[in-house]
Design a protein around this motif. Sequence first.
Motif, PDB file in Angstrom:
ATOM      1  N   SER A   8      56.144 -16.135 -68.817  1.00  0.00           N
ATOM      2  CA  SER A   8      55.119 -17.260 -69.709  1.00  0.00           C
ATOM      3  C   SER A   8      56.158 -18.224 -70.262  1.00  0.00           C
ATOM      4  N   PHE A  10      57.417 -21.493 -70.490  1.00  0.00           N
ATOM      5  CA  PHE A  10      56.821 -23.084 -69.886  1.00  0.00           C
ATOM      6  C   PHE A  10      57.841 -23.942 -70.495  1.00  0.00           C
ATOM      7  N   GLU A  77      51.753 -21.308 -76.242  1.00  0.00           N
ATOM      8  CA  GLU A  77      50.946 -21.396 -75.019  1.00  0.00           C
ATOM      9  C   GLU A  77      49.771 -22.209 -75.240  1.00  0.00           C
ATOM     10  N   GLU A  82      47.428 -19.252 -70.389  1.00  0.00           N
ATOM     11  CA  GLU A  82      47.932 -19.629 -68.973  1.00  0.00           C
ATOM     12  C   GLU A  82      47.083 -19.034 -67.967  1.00  0.00           C
ATOM     13  N   ASN A  85      45.918 -23.397 -64.641  1.00  0.00           N
ATOM     14  CA  ASN A  85      47.004 -24.255 -64.283  1.00  0.00           C
ATOM     15  C   ASN A  85      46.525 -25.735 -63.847  1.00  0.00           C
ATOM     16  N   LEU A  86      47.464 -26.480 -63.289  1.00  0.00           N
ATOM     17  CA  LEU A  86      47.135 -27.865 -62.802  1.00  0.00           C
ATOM     18  C   LEU A  86      46.105 -27.984 -61.600  1.00  0.00           C
ATOM     19  N   SER A  88      43.687 -25.556 -61.363  1.00  0.00           N
ATOM     20  CA  SER A  88      42.493 -25.037 -61.418  1.00  0.00           C
ATOM     21  C   SER A  88      41.286 -25.780 -61.311  1.00  0.00           C
ATOM     22  N   TRP A 131      50.413 -30.501 -69.643  1.00  0.00           N
ATOM     23  CA  TRP A 131      49.319 -30.561 -69.040  1.00  0.00           C
ATOM     24  C   TRP A 131      48.194 -29.829 -70.156  1.00  0.00           C
ATOM     25  N   TRP A 133      43.708 -28.481 -70.464  1.00  0.00           N
ATOM     26  CA  TRP A 133      42.504 -28.393 -69.881  1.00  0.00           C
ATOM     27  C   TRP A 133      41.413 -28.552 -70.844  1.00  0.00           C
TER      28      TRP A 133
END
Length: 343
Positions: A8, A10, A77, A82, A85-86, A88, A131, A133
Amino acid sequence: MCKSLLLSLFFIVPILFISCKDEGKDQTHSTTKIEKSVNEITPEFTLTKDQTHNKFSSAIEPILKVKSGTIIEAFTEDASDEQFNLNSKVEDLKNLSFEPIHPLTGPVYVEGASPGDVLKVTLHQIEVGDWGWNAIYPGFSFVADSIKGEYLRIYQLGKDRTHVDFNENIKVPLNPFLGVMGVAPPTEEMLSTIPPRANGGNMDDPNLTQGTIVYFPVFVEGALFSVGDGHAAQGLGEVCGTAIEAPLRVVYQLDIIKNKILKEPQYETNDYYATTGFATTIDEAAKKATLYMIDYLMQEHNLSENEAYALCSLAGDLKIAETVDVPHMLVAMHISKEVLGIK
């Protein structure tokens, strides 16, 4: 609960173990100017984003104990833990599990904090990760009974980004903030992080950003403060169910205020003071926020009850902060510090 660092991590950061400041004396809760520059802030501890839990409970053991006045750097997070991700795609929504939703970095135990105190949290710095979402999940939004579609979009971010391009004409400014902040509630039950509560929780108020001071009622010894659910951009209400959900780096300061009782969180910036109210209807949440503002004006500005009520009508602004966690709603009332004679 803690997750594997290898799975995990990042952000790669050193964990600092530096002596804390002396525990603060009893403080009064008065409206203040917020003047310290972010360049003057030096964190005394760093919490990595593997040091998480995803429930609110007094039974969750603290990962750090500090004195009043301590400054902490925390990495969080994204809200999905998570699961995206980029790369998805919208098809990945069907695999989304709500069980790990809202990994919260913490809790932090503040020495000397006791039930009946107030925990003052100063948000010195908030930086967005690389990033994020945004999604519409079937059945989970403010108007889910009217709009049934699925949607997922991934955004490349970074601490130097100021906006995202929604399309070639529409640009959305970034305003990173913590969707979830809170202290432990007075129960050992493992409560969901989804709704807002008196301890804070999923407030989803975009005004709780860098430079804001947030006040939380303390319900258990040590307060047990946690942060998470980072948002890069969100409108008041978060009506589709999500913001731009993103990892964050946050630097915050924890101070104990004695001899002051709050029922629910309140906050302030250099421009205004705000009260919040949560309930299962907008009406009830708005009433609570109004009554809390009346109490504040009476206690801190020496107004009579009727004077405070009248001023709320003349200068108080009700704002719908949170609607998506139906039936749970959060409403805030803001009142200008210029009106109050503070600026």
